[in-house]
Design a protein around this motif. Structure first.
Motif, PDB file in Angstrom:
ATOM      1  N   LEU B 247       0.893  -1.295   0.196  1.00 37.31           N
ATOM      2  CA  LEU B 247       0.079  -0.099  -0.160  1.00 37.31           C
ATOM      3  C   LEU B 247       0.901   1.094   0.160  1.00 37.31           C
ATOM      4  CD1 LEU B 247      -3.377   0.789   0.379  1.00 37.31           C
ATOM      5  CD2 LEU B 247      -2.368   1.580   2.808  1.00 37.31           C
ATOM      6  N   ARG B 248       1.897   1.329   0.769  1.00 36.86           N
ATOM      7  CA  ARG B 248       2.699   2.437   0.951  1.00 36.86           C
ATOM      8  C   ARG B 248       3.290   2.477  -0.385  1.00 36.86           C
ATOM      9  NH1 ARG B 248       4.342   3.694   6.377  1.00 36.86           N
ATOM     10  NH2 ARG B 248       2.546   3.303   7.792  1.00 36.86           N
ATOM     11  N   LEU B 249       4.064   1.462  -1.074  1.00 36.86           N
ATOM     12  CA  LEU B 249       4.664   1.487  -2.574  1.00 36.86           C
ATOM     13  C   LEU B 249       3.662   2.228  -3.363  1.00 36.86           C
ATOM     14  CD1 LEU B 249       7.022  -1.590  -2.865  1.00 36.86           C
ATOM     15  CD2 LEU B 249       7.471   0.732  -2.637  1.00 36.86           C
ATOM     16  N   ALA B 250       2.337   1.652  -3.252  1.00 36.25           N
ATOM     17  CA  ALA B 250       1.438   2.295  -4.365  1.00 36.25           C
ATOM     18  C   ALA B 250       1.060   3.877  -4.034  1.00 36.25           C
ATOM     19  CB  ALA B 250      -0.019   1.663  -4.418  1.00 36.25           C
ATOM     20  N   VAL B 251       1.168   4.408  -2.931  1.00 30.61           N
ATOM     21  CA  VAL B 251       1.055   5.663  -2.684  1.00 30.61           C
ATOM     22  C   VAL B 251       2.318   6.652  -3.063  1.00 30.61           C
ATOM     23  CG1 VAL B 251       0.796   7.418  -0.699  1.00 30.61           C
ATOM     24  CG2 VAL B 251      -0.796   5.265  -0.907  1.00 30.61           C
ATOM     25  N   ILE B 252       3.584   6.018  -2.895  1.00 28.42           N
ATOM     26  CA  ILE B 252       4.744   6.685  -3.082  1.00 28.42           C
ATOM     27  C   ILE B 252       5.050   6.627  -4.711  1.00 28.42           C
ATOM     28  CG2 ILE B 252       5.368   7.286  -0.453  1.00 28.42           C
ATOM     29  CD1 ILE B 252       7.620   5.126  -1.665  1.00 28.42           C
ATOM     30  N   ALA B 253       4.409   5.697  -5.435  1.00 27.24           N
ATOM     31  CA  ALA B 253       4.788   5.492  -6.689  1.00 27.24           C
ATOM     32  C   ALA B 253       4.993   6.602  -7.555  1.00 27.24           C
ATOM     33  CB  ALA B 253       3.948   4.436  -7.381  1.00 27.24           C
ATOM     34  N   GLY B 254       3.787   7.410  -7.706  1.00 26.36           N
ATOM     35  CA  GLY B 254       3.971   8.428  -8.802  1.00 26.36           C
ATOM     36  C   GLY B 254       4.958   9.563  -8.477  1.00 26.36           C
ATOM     37  N   PRO B 255       4.892  10.139  -7.136  1.00 27.48           N
ATOM     38  CA  PRO B 255       6.288  10.996  -6.895  1.00 27.48           C
ATOM     39  C   PRO B 255       7.433  10.478  -6.957  1.00 27.48           C
ATOM     40  CG  PRO B 255       4.445  11.206  -5.229  1.00 27.48           C
ATOM     41  CD  PRO B 255       4.067  10.257  -6.176  1.00 27.48           C
ATOM     42  N   GLY B 256       7.621   8.990  -6.608  1.00 29.72           N
ATOM     43  CA  GLY B 256       8.936   8.293  -6.838  1.00 29.72           C
ATOM     44  C   GLY B 256       9.344   8.301  -8.275  1.00 29.72           C
ATOM     45  N   VAL B 257       8.533   7.759  -8.897  1.00 33.74           N
ATOM     46  CA  VAL B 257       8.956   7.496 -10.373  1.00 33.74           C
ATOM     47  C   VAL B 257       9.250   9.064 -10.957  1.00 33.74           C
ATOM     48  CG1 VAL B 257       8.164   7.210 -12.887  1.00 33.74           C
ATOM     49  CG2 VAL B 257       7.686   5.596 -10.826  1.00 33.74           C
ATOM     50  N   PHE B 258       8.454  10.011 -10.784  1.00 34.33           N
ATOM     51  CA  PHE B 258       8.438  11.658 -11.132  1.00 34.33           C
ATOM     52  C   PHE B 258      10.017  12.038 -10.785  1.00 34.33           C
ATOM     53  CE2 PHE B 258       5.151  14.660 -12.280  1.00 34.33           C
ATOM     54  CZ  PHE B 258       5.730  15.371 -13.251  1.00 34.33           C
ATOM     55  N   LEU B 259      10.365  11.922  -9.507  1.00 32.46           N
ATOM     56  CA  LEU B 259      11.441  12.417  -8.857  1.00 32.46           C
ATOM     57  C   LEU B 259      12.750  11.606  -9.483  1.00 32.46           C
ATOM     58  CD1 LEU B 259      10.770  13.047  -5.292  1.00 32.46           C
ATOM     59  CD2 LEU B 259      11.521  14.550  -6.698  1.00 32.46           C
ATOM     60  N   ALA B 260      12.708  10.146  -9.827  1.00 30.72           N
ATOM     61  CA  ALA B 260      13.580   9.727 -10.257  1.00 30.72           C
ATOM     62  C   ALA B 260      13.802  10.236 -11.656  1.00 30.72           C
ATOM     63  CB  ALA B 260      13.386   8.132 -10.327  1.00 30.72           C
ATOM     64  N   VAL B 261      12.609  10.208 -12.696  1.00 29.08           N
ATOM     65  CA  VAL B 261      13.043  10.667 -13.897  1.00 29.08           C
ATOM     66  C   VAL B 261      13.550  12.198 -14.002  1.00 29.08           C
ATOM     67  CG1 VAL B 261      11.711  11.458 -16.171  1.00 29.08           C
ATOM     68  CG2 VAL B 261      11.010   9.422 -14.840  1.00 29.08           C
ATOM     69  N   ALA B 262      13.082  12.963 -13.004  1.00 29.92           N
ATOM     70  CA  ALA B 262      13.623  14.323 -12.672  1.00 29.92           C
ATOM     71  C   ALA B 262      15.070  14.266 -12.508  1.00 29.92           C
ATOM     72  CB  ALA B 262      12.624  15.231 -11.825  1.00 29.92           C
ATOM     73  N   ALA B 263      15.475  13.554 -11.592  1.00 28.05           N
ATOM     74  CA  ALA B 263      16.956  13.427 -11.062  1.00 28.05           C
ATOM     75  C   ALA B 263      17.892  13.240 -12.097  1.00 28.05           C
ATOM     76  CB  ALA B 263      17.101  12.552  -9.964  1.00 28.05           C
ATOM     77  N   ALA B 264      17.421  11.827 -13.139  1.00 30.20           N
ATOM     78  CA  ALA B 264      17.985  11.499 -14.163  1.00 30.20           C
ATOM     79  C   ALA B 264      18.159  12.493 -15.158  1.00 30.20           C
ATOM     80  CB  ALA B 264      17.251  10.187 -14.804  1.00 30.20           C
ATOM     81  N   GLY B 265      17.357  13.442 -15.331  1.00 30.13           N
ATOM     82  CA  GLY B 265      17.331  14.531 -16.311  1.00 30.13           C
ATOM     83  C   GLY B 265      18.420  15.516 -15.954  1.00 30.13           C
ATOM     84  N   ALA B 266      18.545  15.549 -14.434  1.00 33.53           N
ATOM     85  CA  ALA B 266      19.732  16.399 -13.973  1.00 33.53           C
ATOM     86  C   ALA B 266      21.110  15.945 -14.238  1.00 33.53           C
ATOM     87  CB  ALA B 266      19.489  16.640 -12.589  1.00 33.53           C
ATOM     88  N   VAL B 267      21.173  14.702 -14.514  1.00 31.02           N
ATOM     89  CA  VAL B 267      22.342  14.263 -15.232  1.00 31.02           C
ATOM     90  C   VAL B 267      22.626  14.701 -16.592  1.00 31.02           C
ATOM     91  CG1 VAL B 267      23.739  12.179 -15.611  1.00 31.02           C
ATOM     92  CG2 VAL B 267      22.123  12.144 -13.629  1.00 31.02           C
TER      93      VAL B 267
END
Lengths: 99, 311
Positions: B247-267
């Motif tokens: 349940l916790r994973l489902a709740v943070i999946a969206g912001p998590g994926v979003f932040l991961a993509v954003a951070a990858a963009g920073a590279v």
């Protein structure tokens, strides 16, 4: 005005009459169950007529199928909601096996 | 002529219903008028051709917020809380002035716009090819101004934390909301078996189509949340305890994926920069994660703080 516009005007107009009847019933009828009766019966028919009328403006088969799906979903939804509201307003002694 | 009659009627209805919601005699009637207000607004957005906004307004503004408000009013009822007495005249006049001033400022801002201007639409149109998607609204929300959407997704998470934090100490870690009772062969249970396949299909379709047509994670996620709530209300699927890892994973999946993509963009180029050739799959990945999180979070907001267990 194209040939398809006449059935649209007639059917949506008739649909609006049913909506008005349903609204009048909602305001005028004395208790919850008869109000529900007016709303669900008249509005489902009204929506059906509006959907039929709008179908004449649709462009191809897919929009017609989508409109039909909307009508079916609205009918099923309002039938279920009507049942649940009706049950919730039953007097307490009839209320034992409620939802 | 007919067009402007329709517009004037619609505006009058919106203002009338808004007044009824604010001035309503009882909380419940105010909530009902607020829901009707949302529906009229969504008709107005449709009429303006803003289908994305219309969908979001109907699903979240009228639908989900309406459910939350109805639930709040009925909870006040159950707790035996009396309707609050009308505020003293000074407070009413002050808030009327503040709200009227804000509306006036908005009207002035709107008035100062060039009526023949095109706003930012040509700029978005000119850069649409670099965004990876064909729906200009999605291009703005998930590429050009992605940080708005990123922050929105975190705000939802914070709202859920807020709801959970009012849980009773005894029930912390338990299941959200009260246990739902429905007759196993009743209409609600039958509906709960009938609708979910179609609801899932429509919800996923609206998320998927959002890259090219009106739709997206918020609109589709609300439909998915409604499917889960229907299952819960029909007594077919109990909500998991709030400490469950899935349940916790489902709740943070969206912001998590979003932040991961954003951070990858920073590279590559900069925070939240999406390279054009990968923009479409990246946006779809973000939308998929967001849809899951939005569906789970909205349903959990409606179910409320844990009130049972932990077992």
């Amino acid at each position: 005005m194209s040939a398809a516009d006449l059935p649209t005007v007639v059917l949506t107009g008739a649909g609006l009459v049913f909506f008005c009847a349903g609204a009048a019933g909602m305001v005028r009828f004395p208790d919850t169950h008869s109000r529900l009766h007016a709303l669900t019966k008249a509005d489902n028919l009204g929506l059906g007529l509006v959907v039929l009328g709008v179908m004449f403006q649709a462009d191809g088969v897919v929009p017609v199928l989508k409109l039909t799906l909307i009508w079916i979903l609205a009918i099923v939804g309002s039938a279920i909601a009507a049942q649940i509201i009706a049950r919730a307003t039953l007097p307490a002694d009839l209320h034992e096996d409620d939802d | 002529m007919i067009e402007s009659v329709f517009d004037i009627l619609l505006c009058a209805l919106i203002v009338g219903v808004a007044l009824a919601a604010v001035l309503g005699p009882r909380l419940f009637s105010s909530v009902v008028f607020f829901i009707v207000y949302g529906l009229f607004l969504s008709v107005a957005w449709t009429h303006l051709g803003a289908f994305d906004v219309a969908l979001a307004e109907a699903a979240i503004g009228a639908g989900l917020t309406g459910v939350l408000l109805v639930a709040a009013v009925s909870r006040l009822d159950r707790l035996g809380v009396k309707e609050p007495a009308p505020a003293p005249p000074v407070a009413r006049v002050t808030s009327a002035l503040a709200a009227g001033g804000l509306s006036g400022a908005l009207v002035l801002a709107l008035w100062s716009l060039d009526p023949d201007g095109t706003g930012l639409a040509p700029v978005v149109e000119a850069n649409l090819h670099a965004s990876g998607v064909r729906n200009p609204v999605t291009a703005v929300l998930l590429n050009f101004r992605a940080y708005d959407t990123l922050i929105e997704s975190v705000v939802l998470l914070v709202a859920l934390v807020g709801v959970w934090s009012i849980a009773d100490e005894r029930h912390w870690g338990g299941e959200p909301g009260l246990r739902q009772h429905a007759r196993p062969d009743g209409v609600l249970a039958t509906f709960g078996r009938l609708l979910p396949p179609l609801g899932l299909l429509v919800g996923v379709y609206i998320v998927w189509t959002g890259t090219d047509d009106p739709g997206g994670a918020f609109q589709g996620g609300t439909i998915l949340a409604a499917v889960w709530l229907l299952l819960a209300m029909a007594g077919l699927s109990d909500a998991p305890a709030i400490t469950r890892r899935r349940l916790r994973l489902a709740v943070i999946a969206g912001p998590g994926v979003f932040l991961a993509v954003a951070a990858a963009g920073a590279v590559g180029g900069g925070f939240l920069v999406l390279p054009t050739e990968y923009a479409k799959p990246l946006i779809q990945e973000i939308e998929a994660g967001l849809a899951l999180s939005i569906a789970a979070t909205l349903a959990l907001l409606v179910l409320g703080p844990p009130q049972r267990g932990p077992r």
